[in-house]
Design an enzyme around this catalytic site. Sequence first.
Site, PDB file in Angstrom:
ATOM      1  N   ALA A 125      19.232   4.720   7.930  1.00 54.72           N
ATOM      2  CA  ALA A 125      18.218   5.895   8.268  1.00 54.72           C
ATOM      3  C   ALA A 125      18.318   6.331   9.578  1.00 54.72           C
ATOM      4  CB  ALA A 125      16.883   5.587   7.812  1.00 54.72           C
ATOM      5  N   THR A 127      18.679  10.119  10.803  1.00 57.27           N
ATOM      6  CA  THR A 127      18.513  11.430  10.843  1.00 57.27           C
ATOM      7  C   THR A 127      16.952  11.723  10.642  1.00 57.27           C
ATOM      8  OG1 THR A 127      20.573  12.131   9.927  1.00 57.27           O
ATOM      9  CG2 THR A 127      18.685  13.727   9.804  1.00 57.27           C
ATOM     10  N   THR A 159      21.370   8.638   2.412  1.00 54.01           N
ATOM     11  CA  THR A 159      22.197   8.502   1.335  1.00 54.01           C
ATOM     12  C   THR A 159      21.509   7.122   0.757  1.00 54.01           C
ATOM     13  OG1 THR A 159      24.098   9.309   2.289  1.00 54.01           O
ATOM     14  CG2 THR A 159      24.537   7.624   0.720  1.00 54.01           C
ATOM     15  N   ASP A 243      31.545   4.838  15.037  1.00 57.88           N
ATOM     16  CA  ASP A 243      33.036   5.055  15.240  1.00 57.88           C
ATOM     17  C   ASP A 243      33.826   4.168  14.286  1.00 57.88           C
ATOM     18  OD1 ASP A 243      32.970   6.540  17.752  1.00 57.88           O
ATOM     19  OD2 ASP A 243      32.488   4.523  18.946  1.00 57.88           O
ATOM     20  N   GLN A 282      57.197  32.841  -3.894  1.00 59.09           N
ATOM     21  CA  GLN A 282      56.842  32.233  -2.566  1.00 59.09           C
ATOM     22  C   GLN A 282      55.535  31.959  -1.904  1.00 59.09           C
ATOM     23  OE1 GLN A 282      58.992  34.075   0.973  1.00 59.09           O
ATOM     24  NE2 GLN A 282      60.524  32.346   0.653  1.00 59.09           N
ATOM     25  N   GLU A 366      27.633  11.914   9.212  1.00 59.02           N
ATOM     26  CA  GLU A 366      28.105  10.948  10.184  1.00 59.02           C
ATOM     27  C   GLU A 366      28.907  11.730  11.546  1.00 59.02           C
ATOM     28  OE1 GLU A 366      29.959   7.278   9.074  1.00 59.02           O
ATOM     29  OE2 GLU A 366      29.115   7.623   7.131  1.00 59.02           O
ATOM     30  N   GLY A 367      28.025  12.819  11.851  1.00 57.79           N
ATOM     31  CA  GLY A 367      28.230  13.781  12.926  1.00 57.79           C
ATOM     32  C   GLY A 367      29.273  14.956  12.494  1.00 57.79           C
ATOM     33  N   SER A 369      31.359  18.580  12.697  1.00 52.94           N
ATOM     34  CA  SER A 369      32.591  18.688  13.301  1.00 52.94           C
ATOM     35  C   SER A 369      32.576  19.093  14.776  1.00 52.94           C
ATOM     36  CB  SER A 369      33.542  19.634  12.598  1.00 52.94           C
ATOM     37  OG  SER A 369      33.887  19.115  11.302  1.00 52.94           O
TER      38      SER A 369
HETATM   39  C1  LIG Z   1      24.582  14.651   1.694  1.00 51.75           C
HETATM   40  C2  LIG Z   1      23.997  14.002   3.022  1.00 51.75           C
HETATM   41  C3  LIG Z   1      23.939  12.721   3.241  1.00 51.75           C
HETATM   42  C4  LIG Z   1      23.700  12.204   4.436  1.00 51.75           C
HETATM   43  N1  LIG Z   1      23.595  10.932   4.723  1.00 51.75           N
HETATM   44  C5  LIG Z   1      22.953  10.185   5.749  1.00 51.75           C
HETATM   45  C6  LIG Z   1      22.516   8.997   5.845  1.00 51.75           C
HETATM   46  O1  LIG Z   1      22.783   8.320   5.216  1.00 51.75           O
HETATM   47  N2  LIG Z   1      21.826   8.589   7.133  1.00 51.75           N
HETATM   48  C7  LIG Z   1      21.306   9.611   8.109  1.00 51.75           C
HETATM   49  O2  LIG Z   1      20.857   9.084   8.938  1.00 51.75           O
HETATM   50  N3  LIG Z   1      21.810  10.761   8.010  1.00 51.75           N
HETATM   51  C8  LIG Z   1      22.573  11.242   6.814  1.00 51.75           C
HETATM   52  N4  LIG Z   1      22.652  12.636   6.667  1.00 51.75           N
HETATM   53  C9  LIG Z   1      22.399  13.587   7.884  1.00 51.75           C
HETATM   54  C10 LIG Z   1      23.460  14.014   8.559  1.00 51.75           C
HETATM   55  O3  LIG Z   1      24.176  13.260   9.191  1.00 51.75           O
HETATM   56  C11 LIG Z   1      23.021  15.321   9.485  1.00 51.75           C
HETATM   57  O4  LIG Z   1      22.676  16.335   8.298  1.00 51.75           O
HETATM   58  C12 LIG Z   1      24.036  15.825  10.462  1.00 51.75           C
HETATM   59  O5  LIG Z   1      24.265  14.588  11.100  1.00 51.75           O
HETATM   60  C13 LIG Z   1      23.461  17.100  11.147  1.00 51.75           C
HETATM   61  O6  LIG Z   1      22.274  17.156  11.466  1.00 51.75           O
HETATM   62  P1  LIG Z   1      21.223  18.425  11.045  1.00 51.75           P
HETATM   63  O7  LIG Z   1      21.456  18.549   9.538  1.00 51.75           O
HETATM   64  O8  LIG Z   1      20.000  18.066  11.472  1.00 51.75           O
HETATM   65  O9  LIG Z   1      21.833  19.661  11.695  1.00 51.75           O
HETATM   66  P2  LIG Z   1      21.753  20.150  13.150  1.00 51.75           P
HETATM   67  O10 LIG Z   1      21.773  18.962  14.027  1.00 51.75           O
HETATM   68  O11 LIG Z   1      20.272  20.749  13.224  1.00 51.75           O
HETATM   69  O12 LIG Z   1      22.835  21.112  13.523  1.00 51.75           O
HETATM   70  C14 LIG Z   1      22.817  22.205  12.977  1.00 51.75           C
HETATM   71  C15 LIG Z   1      24.393  22.946  13.272  1.00 51.75           C
HETATM   72  O13 LIG Z   1      24.199  23.050  14.845  1.00 51.75           O
HETATM   73  C16 LIG Z   1      25.381  22.390  15.399  1.00 51.75           C
HETATM   74  N5  LIG Z   1      25.268  21.723  16.696  1.00 51.75           N
HETATM   75  C17 LIG Z   1      24.077  20.793  16.880  1.00 51.75           C
HETATM   76  N6  LIG Z   1      24.312  20.803  18.176  1.00 51.75           N
HETATM   77  C18 LIG Z   1      25.211  21.121  18.678  1.00 51.75           C
HETATM   78  C19 LIG Z   1      25.939  21.127  19.965  1.00 51.75           C
HETATM   79  N7  LIG Z   1      25.407  20.325  21.091  1.00 51.75           N
HETATM   80  N8  LIG Z   1      27.169  21.728  20.088  1.00 51.75           N
HETATM   81  C20 LIG Z   1      27.705  22.420  19.186  1.00 51.75           C
HETATM   82  N9  LIG Z   1      27.104  22.460  17.738  1.00 51.75           N
HETATM   83  C21 LIG Z   1      25.956  21.626  17.651  1.00 51.75           C
HETATM   84  C22 LIG Z   1      25.760  21.537  14.233  1.00 51.75           C
HETATM   85  O14 LIG Z   1      27.046  21.109  14.411  1.00 51.75           O
HETATM   86  C23 LIG Z   1      25.594  22.065  12.996  1.00 51.75           C
HETATM   87  O15 LIG Z   1      26.644  22.966  12.676  1.00 51.75           O
HETATM   88  C24 LIG Z   1      23.248  13.095   5.609  1.00 51.75           C
HETATM   89  C25 LIG Z   1      23.291  14.601   5.325  1.00 51.75           C
HETATM   90  C26 LIG Z   1      23.719  14.831   4.012  1.00 51.75           C
HETATM   91  C27 LIG Z   1      23.630  16.452   3.771  1.00 51.75           C
END
Ligand SMILES: Cc1cc2nc3c(=O)[nH]c(=O)nc-3n(C[C@H](O)[C@H](O)[C@H](O)COP(=O)(O)OP(=O)(O)OC[C@H]3O[C@@H](n4cnc5c(N)ncnc54)[C@H](O)[C@@H]3O)c2cc1C
Length: 384
Positions: A125, A127, A159, A243, A282, A366-367, A369
Amino acid sequence: MKFKLTEEQQEIKRAAREFAEKELTPELALEYDQKEEFPMELYKKAAQLGFTSMRIPCEYGGQGYGVLEDCIVVEELCRVDPGLGVAVSLGNLMIPDVLLKHGTEEQKQKYIPPLAKGEKISAAAFTEPEHGSDITRMDTTAVKSGNEWIINGDKQFITNAPIADIFIILCQTDPNAQPSYRGQSLFLAEKGMQGLEATKLHGKMGIKPCVTGSLSLCDLHVPETNLVGELNRGFYYTLELFDETRMTVAAQAVGIAQGAFEKALAYAKTRKQFGQPLINFQGVSFKLAEMAIKIEAARMLTYKAAWLYDNEKPSPVATSMAKAYASRVAMEVTDDAIQIFGGYGYLADYHVERFHRCAKITEIYEGTSEIQKLTIVNYLKKQP
Ligand SMILES: Cc1cc2nc3c(=O)[nH]c(=O)nc-3n(C[C@H](O)[C@H](O)[C@H](O)COP(=O)(O)OP(=O)(O)OC[C@H]3O[C@@H](n4cnc5c(N)ncnc54)[C@H](O)[C@@H]3O)c2cc1C
């Protein structure tokens, strides 16, 4: 790097493929995609055969292989079905990886073997509702009281949260630290502890058998022995962990793309329009050729990142390249696969739409793209 898998790695690939094709049947895949439930029986079967503990050392009940062998297995599971494949491969998510590097021997002995054997499920945990991509500050706090820590806060999108037995939780332990990430620590908690409540999230787009939930932490008391590693090092451990685990997300993406590609190729060879198989056009055959190129490139990037890691040259930039590229390829290839199936591709019974829905998560968790690209750009900026 040798671009050929060793005999042993090829044997692992064959065994994982055989298991996946026998057990992850299309009927089971459709059933669990609808039910949104974790496939516990399947998970236990996979664990018994060692497919869920590839990179856990033998002394803790695992198979003692590296990340590359784990990636091979994950790829094969997701090739057959991404929903079941992801769920099974994430059952013992992250806790063994962190403990192997930073846990006490007591923590390793207590927590890793039951996870390796598939007897327990873990959740990690990080996020929070207000902190997703940016985890440099946590609203969840841990405050020392006697020989315990008291944790309060909310975690989002975790998750396995609704079914997990063991949790690892990133908390702010020094709210005044500058920068704030120097004041974060990781703690272990267990199901049934008072103050820890999980709520299941419904209605995900894909990977439905891999259950997700939120965590509410309200005066959760954990013993001081549940601190992982050093106090205030949690953020660094988390980045180091990503990583490693991001390569397996890239492997999920490669497997998803490969599975959808094979279905599209078989369909293009048999479906006839204008008196001939689709593959004779094609416009269709070039699409298939491009899909094959992209998958091979994604696989090579993934194997390269894993090989570097296993050979003591871990490269966060190679890992980020693999994850960002493979996840995009998974989106594009699964989209093309639906197109090749035409109207039938839009139906659940033809399976490719599920691959497309499942592919999207590999660009998010996990971060995202974008975060992978930041890692790559930071590396490029430092190059002469
Ligand atoms: C099915 C699922 C399973 C998951 N499992 C886990 C888990 O087990 N444990 C856990 O801790 N988390 C988990 N997560 C959370 C996941 O890692 C986050 O959703 C993810 O890291 C993005 O965070 P956010 O959703 O708050 O989006 P935000 O951080 O709010 O981002 C929204 C958008 O803004 C973009 N953005 C943000 N900052 C920047 C920047 N500096 N430059 C450019 N673009 C940026 C992002 O790329 C994204 O497109 C899970 C999520 C899902 C949907």
